[in-house]
Design a protein around this motif. Structure first.
Motif, PDB file in Angstrom:
ATOM      1  N   ASN A 166      35.498  67.157  51.776  1.00  0.00           N
ATOM      2  CA  ASN A 166      37.254  67.047  51.667  1.00  0.00           C
ATOM      3  C   ASN A 166      37.580  67.916  52.343  1.00  0.00           C
ATOM      4  O   ASN A 166      38.066  69.381  52.597  1.00  0.00           O
ATOM      5  CB  ASN A 166      36.703  68.196  49.972  1.00  0.00           C
ATOM      6  CG  ASN A 166      36.209  66.948  49.040  1.00  0.00           C
ATOM      7  OD1 ASN A 166      36.239  66.217  48.376  1.00  0.00           O
ATOM      8  ND2 ASN A 166      34.817  67.714  49.136  1.00  0.00           N
ATOM      9  N   THR A 167      39.011  67.379  52.080  1.00  0.00           N
ATOM     10  CA  THR A 167      40.228  68.175  53.436  1.00  0.00           C
ATOM     11  C   THR A 167      41.089  68.441  52.178  1.00  0.00           C
ATOM     12  O   THR A 167      41.980  67.934  51.465  1.00  0.00           O
ATOM     13  CB  THR A 167      41.047  66.825  54.503  1.00  0.00           C
ATOM     14  OG1 THR A 167      39.403  67.103  55.397  1.00  0.00           O
ATOM     15  CG2 THR A 167      41.537  67.792  55.635  1.00  0.00           C
ATOM     16  N   ASN A 198      42.598  64.732  51.293  1.00  0.00           N
ATOM     17  CA  ASN A 198      42.231  63.536  51.488  1.00  0.00           C
ATOM     18  C   ASN A 198      40.086  63.807  51.411  1.00  0.00           C
ATOM     19  O   ASN A 198      39.956  64.783  52.116  1.00  0.00           O
ATOM     20  CB  ASN A 198      42.323  62.774  52.797  1.00  0.00           C
ATOM     21  CG  ASN A 198      43.838  62.523  53.236  1.00  0.00           C
ATOM     22  OD1 ASN A 198      44.107  61.959  51.203  1.00  0.00           O
ATOM     23  ND2 ASN A 198      44.766  63.487  53.278  1.00  0.00           N
ATOM     24  N   VAL A 199      39.643  62.659  50.271  1.00  0.00           N
ATOM     25  CA  VAL A 199      37.910  62.782  49.498  1.00  0.00           C
ATOM     26  C   VAL A 199      37.871  61.481  50.797  1.00  0.00           C
ATOM     27  O   VAL A 199      37.960  60.774  50.023  1.00  0.00           O
ATOM     28  CB  VAL A 199      37.838  62.646  48.183  1.00  0.00           C
ATOM     29  CG1 VAL A 199      36.421  62.635  48.143  1.00  0.00           C
ATOM     30  CG2 VAL A 199      38.230  63.719  47.865  1.00  0.00           C
ATOM     31  N   TYR A 200      36.802  61.822  51.878  1.00  0.00           N
ATOM     32  CA  TYR A 200      36.054  60.414  52.303  1.00  0.00           C
ATOM     33  C   TYR A 200      34.652  60.619  51.712  1.00  0.00           C
ATOM     34  O   TYR A 200      33.777  61.853  51.494  1.00  0.00           O
ATOM     35  CB  TYR A 200      36.566  61.233  53.905  1.00  0.00           C
ATOM     36  CG  TYR A 200      37.354  61.114  54.305  1.00  0.00           C
ATOM     37  CD1 TYR A 200      38.775  59.648  54.557  1.00  0.00           C
ATOM     38  CD2 TYR A 200      38.543  61.963  54.054  1.00  0.00           C
ATOM     39  CE1 TYR A 200      39.780  60.022  54.929  1.00  0.00           C
ATOM     40  CE2 TYR A 200      39.881  62.165  54.866  1.00  0.00           C
ATOM     41  CZ  TYR A 200      40.529  61.096  55.227  1.00  0.00           C
ATOM     42  OH  TYR A 200      41.716  60.712  55.417  1.00  0.00           O
ATOM     43  N   CYS A 254      41.893  74.009  54.837  1.00  0.00           N
ATOM     44  CA  CYS A 254      40.341  73.965  53.660  1.00  0.00           C
ATOM     45  C   CYS A 254      40.106  72.628  53.719  1.00  0.00           C
ATOM     46  O   CYS A 254      40.130  71.624  54.011  1.00  0.00           O
ATOM     47  CB  CYS A 254      40.191  74.387  53.051  1.00  0.00           C
ATOM     48  SG  CYS A 254      38.967  75.157  52.522  1.00  0.00           S
ATOM     49  N   SER A 255      38.503  73.138  54.620  1.00  0.00           N
ATOM     50  CA  SER A 255      37.783  71.579  54.176  1.00  0.00           C
ATOM     51  C   SER A 255      36.217  71.601  53.708  1.00  0.00           C
ATOM     52  O   SER A 255      36.000  73.200  54.328  1.00  0.00           O
ATOM     53  CB  SER A 255      37.632  70.277  55.828  1.00  0.00           C
ATOM     54  OG  SER A 255      38.756  70.643  56.070  1.00  0.00           O
ATOM     55  N   THR A 286      29.794  73.394  50.557  1.00  0.00           N
ATOM     56  CA  THR A 286      29.856  74.433  51.867  1.00  0.00           C
ATOM     57  C   THR A 286      31.074  74.664  50.646  1.00  0.00           C
ATOM     58  O   THR A 286      32.198  73.790  50.305  1.00  0.00           O
ATOM     59  CB  THR A 286      29.439  73.808  52.169  1.00  0.00           C
ATOM     60  OG1 THR A 286      31.115  73.157  53.277  1.00  0.00           O
ATOM     61  CG2 THR A 286      28.603  72.882  52.880  1.00  0.00           C
ATOM     62  N   ASP A 287      31.363  76.352  51.736  1.00  0.00           N
ATOM     63  CA  ASP A 287      32.632  76.751  51.478  1.00  0.00           C
ATOM     64  C   ASP A 287      33.319  75.758  52.979  1.00  0.00           C
ATOM     65  O   ASP A 287      32.833  75.281  53.318  1.00  0.00           O
ATOM     66  CB  ASP A 287      33.196  78.051  51.547  1.00  0.00           C
ATOM     67  CG  ASP A 287      31.706  78.677  52.412  1.00  0.00           C
ATOM     68  OD1 ASP A 287      31.882  78.128  53.763  1.00  0.00           O
ATOM     69  OD2 ASP A 287      31.501  79.922  52.480  1.00  0.00           O
TER      70      ASP A 287
END
Length: 87
Positions: A17-18, A24-26, A49-50, A61-62
């Motif tokens: 996730n960006t 934008n979720v890939y 953030c990603s 993850t953070d």
């Protein structure tokens, strides 16, 4: 060192996730690359953030790629040449 291409806990599909104004979720492919076509686009307001997340909620993850789920995990994630690895 192992390519991070699936959930290290359950083996499920990973999302990268960006977060920007739009998220934008890939998906993460088996070779560790991100898919070129996004899964979805979400409006979240301004941020930068990603993070990785398991679609089964077993791994998260953070934004600094520190593992937050499961707690007290010894998993370390590193980025080398645009790919992510578990150390």
């Amino acid at each position: 060192m192992k390519i991070l291409n699936k959930c290290p806990i359950c083996g499920g599909k990973l999302e990268y996730n960006t977060l920007c104004q739009y998220t934008n979720v890939y998906y993460v492919k088996k070779n560790g690359d991100l898919t070129k076509q996004r899964k979805r686009k979400e409006d979240n307001g301004p941020m930068d953030c990603s993070f990785f997340s398991c679609i089964n909620s077993d791994f998260l993850t953070d934004c600094e790629l520190n593992v937050t789920v499961p707690k007290d995990s010894k998993i370390i994630i590193s980025q080398i040449n645009g790919r992510y690895y578990i150390l």
